[in-house]
Design an enzyme around this catalytic site. Sequence first.
Site, PDB file in Angstrom:
ATOM      1  N   CYS A 139      25.346 -19.991  34.057  1.00 46.03           N
ATOM      2  CA  CYS A 139      26.608 -19.733  34.746  1.00 46.03           C
ATOM      3  C   CYS A 139      26.673 -18.223  34.977  1.00 46.03           C
ATOM      4  O   CYS A 139      26.728 -17.458  34.014  1.00 46.03           O
ATOM      5  CB  CYS A 139      27.791 -20.220  33.922  1.00 46.03           C
ATOM      6  SG  CYS A 139      29.351 -19.938  34.782  1.00 46.03           S
ATOM      7  N   GLY A 140      26.655 -17.838  36.248  1.00 46.54           N
ATOM      8  CA  GLY A 140      26.636 -16.416  36.582  1.00 46.54           C
ATOM      9  C   GLY A 140      27.946 -15.733  36.234  1.00 46.54           C
ATOM     10  O   GLY A 140      27.967 -14.710  35.542  1.00 46.54           O
TER      11      GLY A 140
ATOM     12  N   HIS B 177      26.746 -29.255  42.366  1.00 48.15           N
ATOM     13  CA  HIS B 177      27.585 -28.237  43.015  1.00 48.15           C
ATOM     14  C   HIS B 177      27.364 -28.320  44.533  1.00 48.15           C
ATOM     15  O   HIS B 177      26.215 -28.405  44.979  1.00 48.15           O
ATOM     16  CB  HIS B 177      27.212 -26.830  42.572  1.00 48.15           C
ATOM     17  CG  HIS B 177      27.526 -26.520  41.135  1.00 48.15           C
ATOM     18  ND1 HIS B 177      26.789 -27.027  40.087  1.00 48.15           N
ATOM     19  CD2 HIS B 177      28.493 -25.747  40.581  1.00 48.15           C
ATOM     20  CE1 HIS B 177      27.286 -26.575  38.944  1.00 48.15           C
ATOM     21  NE2 HIS B 177      28.328 -25.803  39.220  1.00 48.15           N
TER      22      HIS B 177
ATOM     23  N   CYS C 258      30.470 -17.561  42.740  1.00 46.82           N
ATOM     24  CA  CYS C 258      29.529 -18.400  41.984  1.00 46.82           C
ATOM     25  C   CYS C 258      28.166 -17.703  41.847  1.00 46.82           C
ATOM     26  O   CYS C 258      27.410 -17.595  42.823  1.00 46.82           O
ATOM     27  CB  CYS C 258      29.349 -19.773  42.634  1.00 46.82           C
ATOM     28  SG  CYS C 258      28.516 -20.942  41.559  1.00 46.82           S
TER      29      CYS C 258
HETATM   30  O1  PYC Z   1      29.069 -18.440  38.481  1.00 39.26           O
HETATM   31  O2  PYC Z   1      27.259 -19.647  38.236  1.00 39.26           O
HETATM   32  C1  PYC Z   1      28.465 -19.522  38.303  1.00 39.26           C
HETATM   33  C2  PYC Z   1      29.304 -20.737  38.159  1.00 39.26           C
HETATM   34  C3  PYC Z   1      28.880 -22.024  38.002  1.00 39.26           C
HETATM   35  C4  PYC Z   1      30.013 -22.813  37.907  1.00 39.26           C
HETATM   36  C5  PYC Z   1      31.111 -21.995  38.009  1.00 39.26           C
HETATM   37  N1  PYC Z   1      30.646 -20.731  38.156  1.00 39.26           N
END
Ligand code: PYC
Length: 323
Positions: A100-101, A220, A249
């Site tokens: 999760c970034g 996603h 994201c």
């Molecule tokens: O920032 O990788 C991300 C992420 C994944 C799901 C919600 N944020």
Amino acid sequence: MPSQSPDSQIGVTALMKVVDSHTEGEPTRLVVEGGPDLGSGPLSERRRIFAEQFDHIRRFSLNEPRGFDAMVGALLCAPVDPTCAAGLIFYNNAGYLGMCGHGTIGAIVTLAHMGRIAPGIHRVETPVGVVTATLEGRNTVTIDNVPAYVHAGGVTVHVDGLGTVIGDVAWGGNWFFLTESTPCALDYAEIPRLTAASSAIKAALVRAGITGAEGAEIDHIELFQPGTDGANSRNFVLCPGGAYDRSPCGTGTSAKLACLAAHGTLAPGQAWVQESIVGSRFVGVYAPSENGRVLPRIAGRAWVTAEATLILDGDDPFPNGLG
Ligand code: PYC
């Protein structure tokens, strides 16, 4: 109900210390004390144990009324690799994430807030590999993510209400379907429509048997249109539990960089400004890697919003939260 045994004399047990933050609008809850004992194996194995034996703790710590559907949990773990500053297992209202970034950016800013790390470079173990996070000052973090790649390009799927939708299936630490076929402008006011359309795309992918590598579910969905105010692109990201990502994201931007590299539309080292549906931004660049993969680097900011102890009252009719 969480596994810890209650020790309170008034029927209320303090169970878990958490620190909340948001990364470009998207919340992260870092569990710093009171999480489940998952042993000391690889983080992928610990994530499996979490899911199989302690899923009630995921729900307790993240679902309403203690959390809400957009919040991502990050369980702070001792890393296997001693060169890593921390291990993180990410989860949400529906289950468990690979990487999760935004959550890594939030966790790094939180660990600095707690005095556990200083500005500089930190390696972080996740269930899908080690990422490197560079903290600059108090709020800005750059992540060197796990390698990203396009699994299938130019995939066509028929979606009820949308017709033919074309997109790419790519890995950026989680599985994404990325498309410019959108039902309307990517405006904040259109979130209900964008959520419905993205959910329909997700269902159509399942019906058509379109998956990531080794049959992995594409959990996603990422919609794109041109960005505003100098951003290269604006996105809307539907997360697995039906919430949308308030940030651009991190893993989704990594998947986007892999697609741009595969299409030859972004050169290595060239900056890509990815704007979210709420107007916040990440800046990404990539370096080429082996087998057509890219090494994504994503920069964003996070702010700590709360320090809390999650408690359980013995009379609470919803000990594991709702859902
Ligand atoms: O920032 O990788 C991300 C992420 C994944 C799901 C919600 N944020």
